[in-house]
Design a protein around this motif. Structure first.
Motif, mmCIF file in Angstrom:
data_model
loop_
_atom_site.group_PDB
_atom_site.id
_atom_site.type_symbol
_atom_site.label_atom_id
_atom_site.label_comp_id
_atom_site.label_asym_id
_atom_site.label_seq_id
_atom_site.Cartn_x
_atom_site.Cartn_y
_atom_site.Cartn_z
ATOM 1 N N ARG A 152 30.953 42.015 33.854
ATOM 2 C CA ARG A 152 29.977 42.340 34.473
ATOM 3 C C ARG A 152 30.672 43.021 35.463
ATOM 4 N NH1 ARG A 152 27.951 42.013 39.931
ATOM 5 N NH2 ARG A 152 25.636 42.844 39.940
ATOM 6 N N ASN A 153 32.201 42.456 36.237
ATOM 7 C CA ASN A 153 33.318 43.203 36.905
ATOM 8 C C ASN A 153 33.886 44.610 36.358
ATOM 9 O OD1 ASN A 153 34.839 43.378 39.559
ATOM 10 N ND2 ASN A 153 36.737 43.055 38.241
ATOM 11 N N ILE A 154 34.160 44.619 34.786
ATOM 12 C CA ILE A 154 34.835 45.523 34.492
ATOM 13 C C ILE A 154 33.368 46.696 34.603
ATOM 14 C CG2 ILE A 154 35.145 46.350 32.255
ATOM 15 C CD1 ILE A 154 36.585 43.885 32.030
ATOM 16 N N ARG A 155 32.431 46.132 33.930
ATOM 17 C CA ARG A 155 31.117 47.260 34.259
ATOM 18 C C ARG A 155 30.847 47.891 35.089
ATOM 19 N NH1 ARG A 155 25.802 46.594 34.270
ATOM 20 N NH2 ARG A 155 25.793 44.361 34.723
ATOM 21 N N ARG A 156 30.772 47.226 36.533
ATOM 22 C CA ARG A 156 31.373 47.391 37.828
ATOM 23 C C ARG A 156 31.881 48.581 38.576
ATOM 24 N NH1 ARG A 156 27.341 46.445 41.757
ATOM 25 N NH2 ARG A 156 29.003 45.467 43.744
ATOM 26 N N VAL A 157 33.143 48.977 37.606
ATOM 27 C CA VAL A 157 34.483 49.649 38.041
ATOM 28 C C VAL A 157 34.107 50.414 36.862
ATOM 29 C CG1 VAL A 157 35.332 47.868 39.933
ATOM 30 C CG2 VAL A 157 35.976 47.918 36.911
ATOM 31 N N ASP A 158 33.205 50.397 35.690
ATOM 32 C CA ASP A 158 33.312 51.391 34.831
ATOM 33 C C ASP A 158 34.637 51.940 34.047
ATOM 34 O OD1 ASP A 158 32.414 53.209 33.494
ATOM 35 O OD2 ASP A 158 32.350 55.420 34.621
ATOM 36 N N LEU A 159 35.852 51.270 33.730
ATOM 37 C CA LEU A 159 36.418 51.233 32.987
ATOM 38 C C LEU A 159 36.179 51.254 31.515
ATOM 39 C CD1 LEU A 159 39.484 48.552 34.689
ATOM 40 C CD2 LEU A 159 39.326 50.624 34.854
ATOM 41 N N ARG A 160 37.015 52.337 31.146
ATOM 42 C CA ARG A 160 36.278 52.572 29.583
ATOM 43 C C ARG A 160 38.013 53.171 28.960
ATOM 44 N NH1 ARG A 160 31.666 56.571 29.755
ATOM 45 N NH2 ARG A 160 30.817 55.107 31.607
ATOM 46 N N GLU A 161 38.074 52.939 27.693
ATOM 47 C CA GLU A 161 39.278 53.273 27.205
ATOM 48 C C GLU A 161 39.889 54.428 27.608
ATOM 49 O OE1 GLU A 161 38.505 53.984 22.653
ATOM 50 O OE2 GLU A 161 40.457 54.546 22.173
ATOM 51 N N GLY A 162 41.563 54.356 27.924
ATOM 52 C CA GLY A 162 42.532 55.089 28.198
ATOM 53 C C GLY A 162 42.339 55.496 29.614
ATOM 54 N N ASP A 163 41.814 54.433 30.315
ATOM 55 C CA ASP A 163 42.187 54.120 31.927
ATOM 56 C C ASP A 163 42.697 53.450 31.898
ATOM 57 O OD1 ASP A 163 39.385 56.049 32.196
ATOM 58 O OD2 ASP A 163 38.410 53.870 32.803
ATOM 59 N N THR A 164 43.456 53.448 33.284
ATOM 60 C CA THR A 164 44.974 52.935 33.474
ATOM 61 C C THR A 164 44.076 51.514 34.274
ATOM 62 O OG1 THR A 164 46.025 54.089 33.040
ATOM 63 C CG2 THR A 164 47.392 52.431 33.842
ATOM 64 N N ALA A 165 44.567 49.939 34.716
ATOM 65 C CA ALA A 165 44.091 49.680 35.586
ATOM 66 C C ALA A 165 44.706 48.683 35.870
ATOM 67 C CB ALA A 165 43.111 48.161 35.258
ATOM 68 N N VAL A 166 45.740 48.123 37.059
ATOM 69 C CA VAL A 166 46.999 46.823 37.805
ATOM 70 C C VAL A 166 45.377 45.849 37.864
ATOM 71 C CG1 VAL A 166 47.875 47.022 39.450
ATOM 72 C CG2 VAL A 166 47.361 48.586 38.542
ATOM 73 N N VAL A 167 46.298 44.707 36.819
ATOM 74 C CA VAL A 167 45.173 42.860 37.391
ATOM 75 C C VAL A 167 46.405 42.563 38.451
ATOM 76 C CG1 VAL A 167 44.544 41.154 36.639
ATOM 77 C CG2 VAL A 167 43.985 43.580 35.186
ATOM 78 N N VAL A 168 45.806 42.242 39.726
ATOM 79 C CA VAL A 168 47.244 41.295 40.480
ATOM 80 C C VAL A 168 46.211 40.044 40.660
ATOM 81 C CG1 VAL A 168 47.310 40.693 42.489
ATOM 82 C CG2 VAL A 168 47.067 42.892 41.586
ATOM 83 N N GLY A 169 47.565 39.109 39.491
ATOM 84 C CA GLY A 169 46.937 37.484 39.417
ATOM 85 C C GLY A 169 46.556 37.514 38.019
ATOM 86 N N LEU A 170 47.651 36.518 37.509
ATOM 87 C CA LEU A 170 47.146 36.066 35.852
ATOM 88 C C LEU A 170 47.220 34.608 35.638
ATOM 89 C CD1 LEU A 170 50.053 39.037 34.287
ATOM 90 C CD2 LEU A 170 47.969 39.176 34.431
ATOM 91 N N GLY A 171 46.243 34.586 36.863
ATOM 92 C CA GLY A 171 45.342 33.010 36.554
ATOM 93 C C GLY A 171 44.240 33.129 35.136
ATOM 94 N N PHE A 172 43.358 32.172 35.178
ATOM 95 C CA PHE A 172 42.440 32.061 34.385
ATOM 96 C C PHE A 172 41.390 33.894 34.320
ATOM 97 C CE2 PHE A 172 38.148 30.969 33.188
ATOM 98 C CZ PHE A 172 38.230 31.264 31.511
ATOM 99 N N ILE A 173 41.274 33.779 35.330
ATOM 100 C CA ILE A 173 40.152 35.141 35.213
ATOM 101 C C ILE A 173 41.249 36.237 35.186
ATOM 102 C CG2 ILE A 173 38.996 36.314 37.167
ATOM 103 C CD1 ILE A 173 37.517 34.182 35.847
ATOM 104 N N GLY A 174 42.478 36.452 36.167
ATOM 105 C CA GLY A 174 43.528 37.580 36.067
ATOM 106 C C GLY A 174 43.260 37.992 34.018
#
Ligand SMILES: [Zn+2]
Ligand SMILES: [Zn+2]
Length: 346
Positions: A152-174
């Motif tokens: 749902r979060n990914i859908r909200r921010v509309d991330l698609r193939e070819g986009d770039t995201a920075v994920v801060v925090g690599l716990g379970f959810i990260g």
């Protein structure tokens, strides 16, 4: 039946409760696995004495009893069930904010997933209970709800193939976010101050993982995006105070995405003028919608995401203290409680 009951801050007791009685449209599920969520830990850490605090909501199990009028499910079915159900027709639901629906948080499993049995209401049965084929382990099925949160979060921010995201925090959810993004073809730069977490992420396929101490993050983001900056900065953990300085990682027109709570932290001061002139949005996501639960269930059944790295740390129902210790001590990224197991020396 045996169950865990919240009695106050850091006080959860292993106790005996009556097996819930099911009525029309309801089912009783024998809980095989229930994940320990960060929100459970937050509740345990908080002083909510006097309130009814259900614990455990990442539930997979087997139907033990069906009440009159239940359609589509029978005794013995393997199922996963989520804990909240939006009403579907209030203003919030109609405006795509089902997790803000006033009924959403009031609905729950009885008494919560850290129990041998849960009563699943008719509304839950109709909307948020899904069958699990025998080829899918209960422990993977139990991660339907957290995966749905991520989708749902990914859908909200509309991330698609070819986009770039920075994920801060690599716990379970990260990590789960990273896996889901990589599956979509999104380039991920992952950050965690803990080198062990970065290493774990690399093992799961993350190419660009950093602790932040290398001072390379900004250069890597710039290089990956031809100087533009990341489309979305997804904050799953870490101090709120660092978010303002990370705006430089986000492209013009990009998104700062808050995907974590920041309890007990002082408010962060964002440069509003920069947000305005660079058209950067702040977007948050708290809980999944029904379509995300369906999609998470579909992906898990189809084997499109391998959740096995998160299902290995299992604890008996009376082993919550040890589960908490290992999660808090970062010895494990995810703890799974096995409610029908207890009483053994451990
Ligand atoms: Zn949760
Ligand atoms: Zn509603």
């Amino acid at each position: 039946m045996k169950a865990l009951r919240y009695e106050g801050q850091n006080k959860v007791v292993f106790t005996e409760l009556p097996v819930p009685v099911v009525s029309d449209g309801e089912v009783l599920v024998a809980v095989e696995v229930c994940g320990l969520c960060g929100s459970d830990i937050l509740k345990i850490d908080s002083d909510l004495k006097g309130r009814d605090v259900p614990l455990g909501h990442e539930v997979a199990g087997r139907i033990e009893l069906v009440g009159p009028g239940v359609k589509g499910f029978k005794v013995g079915d393997r199922v996963v069930v989520a804990h909240h159900v939006p009403c579907g027709d209030c203003h919030y639901c109609r405006k795509s904010s089902p997790s803000m629906c006033r009924e959403f948080k009031q609905t729950n499993l009885d008494p919560g997933g850290f129990a041998e049995y849960v009563r699943v209401s008719a509304r839950h049965v109709e909307n948020v209970m899904f069958k699990l084929p025998t080829k899918v382990q209960y422990s993977q099925g139990a991660l339907t709800e957290p995966l749905a949160c991520v989708l749902r979060n990914i859908r909200r921010v509309d991330l698609r193939e070819g986009d770039t995201a920075v994920v801060v925090g690599l716990g379970f959810i990260g990590l789960l976010t990273t896996l889901a993004l990589m599956k979509k073809g999104v380039t991920v730069v992952g950050l965690d101050t803990d080198p062990a977490r970065v290493k774990q992420a690399s093992k799961l396929g993350l190419e660009h993982g950093y602790t932040g101490r290398e001072n390379r993050t900004e250069a890597v983001i710039s290089q990956l995006t031809t100087g533009r900056g990341a489309d979305v900065l997804i904050v799953t953990a870490g101090p709120a105070s660092l978010i303002p300085s990370r705006l430089t990682w986000v492209r013009d027109g990009g998104i700062v995405n808050l995907f974590a709570g920041f309890a007990k932290q002082p408010p962060a001061q964002l440069d509003l003028d920069q947000l305005y002139h660079r058209e950067i949005s702040v977007l948050t996501s708290y809980s999944p919608a029904l379509e995300d639960l369906k999609e998470a269930h579909r992906m898990i059944v189809a084997g499109e995401v391998d959740l096995s790295p998160f299902t290995k740390s299992t604890f008996p129902l009376d082993g919550l203290d040890e589960a908490l210790r290992q999660v808090r001590g970062r010895e494990t990224v995810k703890a799974m409680i096995i409610p029908r197991k207890y009483g053994a020396a451990h």
